[in-house]
Scaffold this motif. Structure first.
Motif, PDB file in Angstrom:
ATOM      1  N   HIS A  10       0.869  -1.165   0.000  1.00  0.00           N
ATOM      2  CA  HIS A  10       0.000   0.000   0.000  1.00  0.00           C
ATOM      3  C   HIS A  10       0.908   1.218   0.000  1.00  0.00           C
ATOM      4  N   PRO A  11       0.993   1.943  -1.107  1.00  0.00           N
ATOM      5  CA  PRO A  11       1.907   3.079  -1.163  1.00  0.00           C
ATOM      6  C   PRO A  11       1.515   4.175  -0.178  1.00  0.00           C
ATOM      7  N   ALA A  12       2.516   4.831   0.368  1.00  0.00           N
ATOM      8  CA  ALA A  12       2.265   5.952   1.271  1.00  0.00           C
ATOM      9  C   ALA A  12       1.625   7.093   0.482  1.00  0.00           C
ATOM     10  N   PRO A  13       0.684   7.798   1.081  1.00  0.00           N
ATOM     11  CA  PRO A  13       0.031   8.892   0.362  1.00  0.00           C
ATOM     12  C   PRO A  13       0.954  10.084   0.094  1.00  0.00           C
ATOM     13  N   ILE A  14       2.015  10.220   0.913  1.00  0.00           N
ATOM     14  CA  ILE A  14       2.955  11.329   0.737  1.00  0.00           C
ATOM     15  C   ILE A  14       4.301  10.758   0.311  1.00  0.00           C
ATOM     16  N   VAL A  19      16.783  14.767  -3.249  1.00  0.00           N
ATOM     17  CA  VAL A  19      17.233  16.160  -3.277  1.00  0.00           C
ATOM     18  C   VAL A  19      17.586  16.589  -4.696  1.00  0.00           C
ATOM     19  N   VAL A  20      17.073  17.750  -5.088  1.00  0.00           N
ATOM     20  CA  VAL A  20      17.397  18.367  -6.372  1.00  0.00           C
ATOM     21  C   VAL A  20      18.516  19.375  -6.102  1.00  0.00           C
ATOM     22  N   PRO A  21      19.679  19.208  -6.762  1.00  0.00           N
ATOM     23  CA  PRO A  21      20.802  20.108  -6.496  1.00  0.00           C
ATOM     24  C   PRO A  21      20.591  21.475  -7.141  1.00  0.00           C
ATOM     25  N   ASP A  22      20.017  22.368  -6.399  1.00  0.00           N
ATOM     26  CA  ASP A  22      19.750  23.718  -6.874  1.00  0.00           C
ATOM     27  C   ASP A  22      20.258  24.669  -5.796  1.00  0.00           C
ATOM     28  N   ASP A  23      20.026  25.950  -5.958  1.00  0.00           N
ATOM     29  CA  ASP A  23      20.464  26.909  -4.952  1.00  0.00           C
ATOM     30  C   ASP A  23      19.252  27.692  -4.461  1.00  0.00           C
ATOM     31  N   PRO A  24      18.650  27.321  -3.361  1.00  0.00           N
ATOM     32  CA  PRO A  24      19.014  26.239  -2.454  1.00  0.00           C
ATOM     33  C   PRO A  24      18.444  24.892  -2.926  1.00  0.00           C
ATOM     34  N   PRO A  25      19.031  23.791  -2.436  1.00  0.00           N
ATOM     35  CA  PRO A  25      18.520  22.464  -2.793  1.00  0.00           C
ATOM     36  C   PRO A  25      17.100  22.270  -2.235  1.00  0.00           C
ATOM     37  N   TYR A  26      16.329  21.432  -2.906  1.00  0.00           N
ATOM     38  CA  TYR A  26      14.964  21.168  -2.466  1.00  0.00           C
ATOM     39  C   TYR A  26      14.580  19.734  -2.809  1.00  0.00           C
ATOM     40  N   ARG A  27      13.420  19.321  -2.317  1.00  0.00           N
ATOM     41  CA  ARG A  27      12.849  18.021  -2.636  1.00  0.00           C
ATOM     42  C   ARG A  27      11.414  18.227  -3.101  1.00  0.00           C
ATOM     43  N   LEU A  28      11.026  17.553  -4.169  1.00  0.00           N
ATOM     44  CA  LEU A  28       9.637  17.608  -4.623  1.00  0.00           C
ATOM     45  C   LEU A  28       8.794  16.708  -3.725  1.00  0.00           C
ATOM     46  N   VAL A  29       7.569  17.145  -3.478  1.00  0.00           N
ATOM     47  CA  VAL A  29       6.655  16.395  -2.618  1.00  0.00           C
ATOM     48  C   VAL A  29       5.401  16.069  -3.418  1.00  0.00           C
ATOM     49  N   GLU A  30       5.025  14.802  -3.384  1.00  0.00           N
ATOM     50  CA  GLU A  30       3.804  14.337  -4.058  1.00  0.00           C
ATOM     51  C   GLU A  30       2.783  13.885  -3.020  1.00  0.00           C
ATOM     52  N   VAL A  45       7.307  20.337   4.191  1.00  0.00           N
ATOM     53  CA  VAL A  45       6.502  19.127   3.966  1.00  0.00           C
ATOM     54  C   VAL A  45       5.210  19.224   4.774  1.00  0.00           C
ATOM     55  N   ILE A  46       5.328  19.665   6.012  1.00  0.00           N
ATOM     56  CA  ILE A  46       4.153  19.817   6.877  1.00  0.00           C
ATOM     57  C   ILE A  46       3.217  20.891   6.315  1.00  0.00           C
ATOM     58  N   LYS A  47       3.772  22.008   5.857  1.00  0.00           N
ATOM     59  CA  LYS A  47       2.943  23.080   5.278  1.00  0.00           C
ATOM     60  C   LYS A  47       2.200  22.597   4.035  1.00  0.00           C
ATOM     61  N   LEU A  48       2.888  21.854   3.182  1.00  0.00           N
ATOM     62  CA  LEU A  48       2.230  21.320   1.983  1.00  0.00           C
ATOM     63  C   LEU A  48       1.109  20.359   2.362  1.00  0.00           C
ATOM     64  N   ALA A  49       1.334  19.555   3.395  1.00  0.00           N
ATOM     65  CA  ALA A  49       0.290  18.630   3.859  1.00  0.00           C
ATOM     66  C   ALA A  49      -0.932  19.399   4.352  1.00  0.00           C
ATOM     67  N   ARG A  50      -0.705  20.460   5.090  1.00  0.00           N
ATOM     68  CA  ARG A  50      -1.837  21.270   5.584  1.00  0.00           C
ATOM     69  C   ARG A  50      -2.624  21.880   4.435  1.00  0.00           C
ATOM     70  N   ARG A  51      -1.921  22.323   3.399  1.00  0.00           N
ATOM     71  CA  ARG A  51      -2.614  22.874   2.225  1.00  0.00           C
ATOM     72  C   ARG A  51      -3.468  21.820   1.535  1.00  0.00           C
ATOM     73  N   LYS A  52      -3.055  20.551   1.663  1.00  0.00           N
ATOM     74  CA  LYS A  52      -3.813  19.445   1.057  1.00  0.00           C
ATOM     75  C   LYS A  52      -4.894  18.919   2.001  1.00  0.00           C
ATOM     76  N   GLY A  53      -5.067  19.581   3.141  1.00  0.00           N
ATOM     77  CA  GLY A  53      -6.120  19.191   4.069  1.00  0.00           C
ATOM     78  C   GLY A  53      -5.720  18.136   5.083  1.00  0.00           C
ATOM     79  N   ILE A  54      -4.423  17.927   5.251  1.00  0.00           N
ATOM     80  CA  ILE A  54      -3.932  16.960   6.232  1.00  0.00           C
ATOM     81  C   ILE A  54      -3.340  17.758   7.396  1.00  0.00           C
TER      82      ILE A  54
END
Length: 77
Positions: A10-14, A19-30, A45-54
């Motif tokens: 059962h895949p995790a919902p998040i 890491v994407v090597p940029d300035d500054p580095p980041y990670r994409l969240v699905e 990650v927590i902020k994005l989850a809240r925007r998605k209603g979690i």
């Protein structure tokens, strides 16, 4: 008919991608297979989850969050 392996997976919902090597580095969240945005740290990650209603996310629960390319403390290449 599904196999035992399919029933057990059962895949995790998040999904936090590597890491994407940029300035500054980041990670994409699905969320459920859709890209929600960039995260520069765990708070993002927590902020994005809240925007998605979690309202609460257990970042240590592999049934909720899957970390690809390093855990929640990996934010640089």
């Amino acid at each position: 008919m599904t196999s035992d392996a399919q029933e057990a997976f059962h895949p995790a919902p998040i999904l936090v991608l590597g890491v994407v090597p940029d300035d500054p580095p980041y990670r994409l969240v699905e969320f459920n297979g859709e890209i929600a945005g960039r995260a520069y740290d765990v708070l993002d990650v927590i902020k994005l989850a809240r925007r998605k209603g979690i309202p609460h996310v257990d970042l240590d629960d592999p049934a909720v969050v899957r970390w690809v390319g390093g855990g929640k403390y990996k934010w640089v290449v």
